[in-house]
Scaffold this active site. Structure first.
Site, PDB file in Angstrom:
ATOM      1  N   GLU A  96       1.211  -1.194   0.343  1.00 16.15           N
ATOM      2  CA  GLU A  96       0.164  -0.353   0.213  1.00 16.15           C
ATOM      3  C   GLU A  96       0.975   1.383  -0.032  1.00 16.15           C
ATOM      4  OE1 GLU A  96      -2.855   0.017   3.410  1.00 16.15           O
ATOM      5  OE2 GLU A  96      -3.792  -1.405   2.291  1.00 16.15           O
ATOM      6  N   GLU A 115      -5.086  -8.682   1.033  1.00 13.22           N
ATOM      7  CA  GLU A 115      -6.248  -8.613   2.015  1.00 13.22           C
ATOM      8  C   GLU A 115      -6.841  -7.975   1.824  1.00 13.22           C
ATOM      9  OE1 GLU A 115      -4.117  -5.413   4.456  1.00 13.22           O
ATOM     10  OE2 GLU A 115      -1.796  -5.749   3.855  1.00 13.22           O
TER      11      GLU A 115
HETATM   12  C1  BG6 Z   1      -3.624  -2.367   5.820  1.00 10.52           C
HETATM   13  C2  BG6 Z   1      -2.534  -2.259   5.900  1.00 10.52           C
HETATM   14  O1  BG6 Z   1      -3.898  -1.147   5.380  1.00 10.52           O
HETATM   15  O2  BG6 Z   1      -4.709  -2.594   6.924  1.00 10.52           O
HETATM   16  C3  BG6 Z   1      -2.529  -3.309   7.067  1.00 10.52           C
HETATM   17  O3  BG6 Z   1      -1.943  -3.303   5.097  1.00 10.52           O
HETATM   18  C4  BG6 Z   1      -3.445  -2.612   8.439  1.00 10.52           C
HETATM   19  O4  BG6 Z   1      -1.036  -3.357   7.813  1.00 10.52           O
HETATM   20  C5  BG6 Z   1      -4.927  -3.253   7.312  1.00 10.52           C
HETATM   21  O5  BG6 Z   1      -3.070  -3.572   9.867  1.00 10.52           O
HETATM   22  C6  BG6 Z   1      -5.793  -2.526   8.651  1.00 10.52           C
HETATM   23  O6  BG6 Z   1      -6.206  -1.670   9.034  1.00 10.52           O
HETATM   24  P1  BG6 Z   1      -5.952  -0.598  10.517  1.00 10.52           P
HETATM   25  O7  BG6 Z   1      -5.809   0.731  10.402  1.00 10.52           O
HETATM   26  O8  BG6 Z   1      -7.570  -1.353  10.853  1.00 10.52           O
HETATM   27  O9  BG6 Z   1      -5.455  -1.053  10.900  1.00 10.52           O
END
Ligand code: BG6
Length: 464
Positions: A166, A364
């Site tokens: 990202e 993801e």
């Molecule tokens: C993604 C990232 O944007 O979202 C992760 O690659 C991150 O590192 C995940 O933990 C969840 O987002 P957040 O901000 O709720 O931790």
């Protein structure tokens, strides 16, 4: 089986070194910007929980990998921490880190789990930030050396590499919206960081291909489809601009070798073009990815601007469009993100039709809520059916896109074990497996973990 996926589909989960390894100041690792930021401003982190409080994978990787196997994983993505492998950012390689990452990679392979490795997951070494982060060519050069070191050390076994996770996030969170260190609000500098990151990526891809290893290299992008409020041309134009800034700014150069002309035009108009050398553009043009990782969490809804921006306020992409909160949209209110499953399909079809149907996988997708403890059942484990439903609803759309020709090769959930989530720390739990931080990092499989095992073993699922 109602929803069947292609043979050899990658089922697994994703995580990152800084969010799960722990052992922050152990065996030679030096601080990243996260350690530093927590030291100087702990109040910016949820419940003031800092980056040393992760699930301790550094010590428990064997047990964790055994759990992954138990839950049906045939693949797993994590990242190599630059601060662990080359603690000063450039120079000496840390032998203890080499041993650790070798053990992790070997253990994954021994358990039939394909390692997917990210090189940079938001974790700039502090020493490199002090030199200017990706605004600085010196840091771009250091990153390329770090990448090359990883390829040479681990590329005999790792077949799937990702230069960045990202890359837009450190740009927007660190240089526009005051969400990450270095908490700069400056569009011109943000553009320079984005350009430096793109160049670092392209040079790492170039180096990887020169080494002629047996594997593939890509990047992980968080794609947030932009939906206009209406078909009014002003709304459609606003959505197009948001798409340029937040998706195509990286998607186009890494897949087509070019920045979108209309994005460049907007940036030029506002006098924010970055500094670069002519050869940089050629390097970006020549070094396209082999495959793409797509992170999908939330869509972006957009409308034409309602009010003129304050002429004295720092320039933001939102000076050209407004975000739109669609009435009655489905929300994960703990994260403040809309849940819109069909966007999964729209992303796939966009890649099929506008990006040469390039190979990709969902790197993801997932959902975390606060206070998961309320779902603990009589048997003592968390019954997170909300997470199972979330996956099913997204996988249905993914399945439809694949049936219609999308070139998707896998699905990774975020994440395996509840992880430390940057400024949100442990607020929202995302794992298939719970970690009990108060009790020696004890792991307890959630209902979603058992469901995921069946999903992977059956290579699909039925509707209830
Ligand atoms: C993604 C990232 O944007 O979202 C992760 O690659 C991150 O590192 C995940 O933990 C969840 O987002 P957040 O901000 O709720 O931790």
């Amino acid at each position: 089986m109602k929803y069947v996926f292609p043979q050899n589909f990658f089922w697994g989960s994703a995580a990152s070194g800084p969010q799960m390894e722990g052992a922050a100041a152990v065996d030679g690792r030096k601080p990243s910007i996260w350690d530093h930021w927590y030291n100087i401003e702990p109040e910016r982190f949820f419940d003031q929980v800092g980056p040393e409080n992760t699930s301790n994978f550094y010590y428990q990787y064997k047990e964790d990998i055994a759990l992954m196997k138990q839950l049906g994983h045939n693949s797993f993505r994590t990242s190599i921490q630059w601060t662990r492998l080359i603690p000063d950012g450039v120079g000496e390689v840390n032998p203890k880190a080499v041993t650790f990452y070798n053990h992790v990679i070997d253990e994954l392979i021994a358990n039939g789990i394909e390692p997917f490795i990210t090189l940079y997951h938001f974790d700039m070494p502090l020493s490199m930030q002090e030199k200017g982060g990706f605004e600085s060519r010196e840091v771009v050069n250091a990153y390329v050396l770090f990448a090359e070191t990883c390829f040479k050390l681990f590329g005999d076994r790792v077949k799937y590499w990702f230069t960045f996770n990202e890359p837009i996030v450190p740009v927007e969170a660190g240089y526009l919206y005051d969400m990450h260190y270095p908490n700069v609000v400056d569009f011109k500098r943000a553009v320079q960081v984005a350009f430096g990151t793109t160049l670092a990526h392209a040079r790492a891809v170039e180096r990887y291909h020169e080494l002629a290893l047996d594997g593939q290299i890509g990047i992980v992008l968080n794609l947030t489809p932009s939906y206009p409020r209406s078909q009014n041309p002003a709304d459609v134009k606003a959505a197009h601009i948001a798409d340029l800034f937040f998706n195509r700014s990286f998607l186009d150069p890494v897949t087509k070798g070019e920045f979108p002309a209309d994005l460049v035009e907007i940036i030029r108009e506002h006098d924010f073009l970055p500094e670069y050398q002519l050869n940089d553009l050629e390097i970006i043009r020549q070094n396209k990815i082999d495959f793409l990782g797509v992170n999908y969490y939330q869509p972006r809804r957009v409308k034409a601007k309602e009010n003129l921006p304050n002429p004295e306020a720092p320039f933001m992409p939102e000076h050209l469009f407004d975000n739109y909160a669609m009435p009655n949209r489905k929300m994960n209110r703990y994260r403040g993100w809309e849940i819109y499953e069909k966007a999964m399909y729209d992303i796939c079809i966009n890649l099929r039709d506008n990006y040469h149907n390039l190979p990709f996988y969902i790197s993801e997708n997932g959902m975390g809520v606060e206070g998961e403890d309320r779902y603990r059942n009589e048997e003592g484990f968390i019954d997170d059916s909300y997470r199972i439903n979330f996956m099913k609803e997204h996988l249905k759309w993914l399945n439809k896109a694949i049936l219609e020709g999308a070139n998707c090769h896998g699905y990774h959930l975020w994440t395996f074990i509840d992880c430390w989530s940057w400024a949100n720390a442990y607020k929202n739990r995302y794992g298939l497996v719970e970690v009990d931080l108060a009790n020696h990092y004890k792991r307890i499989i959630k209902s979603s973990g058992y469901w995921y095992k069946d999903l992977a073993q059956n290579n699909g699922f039925c509707i209830d």
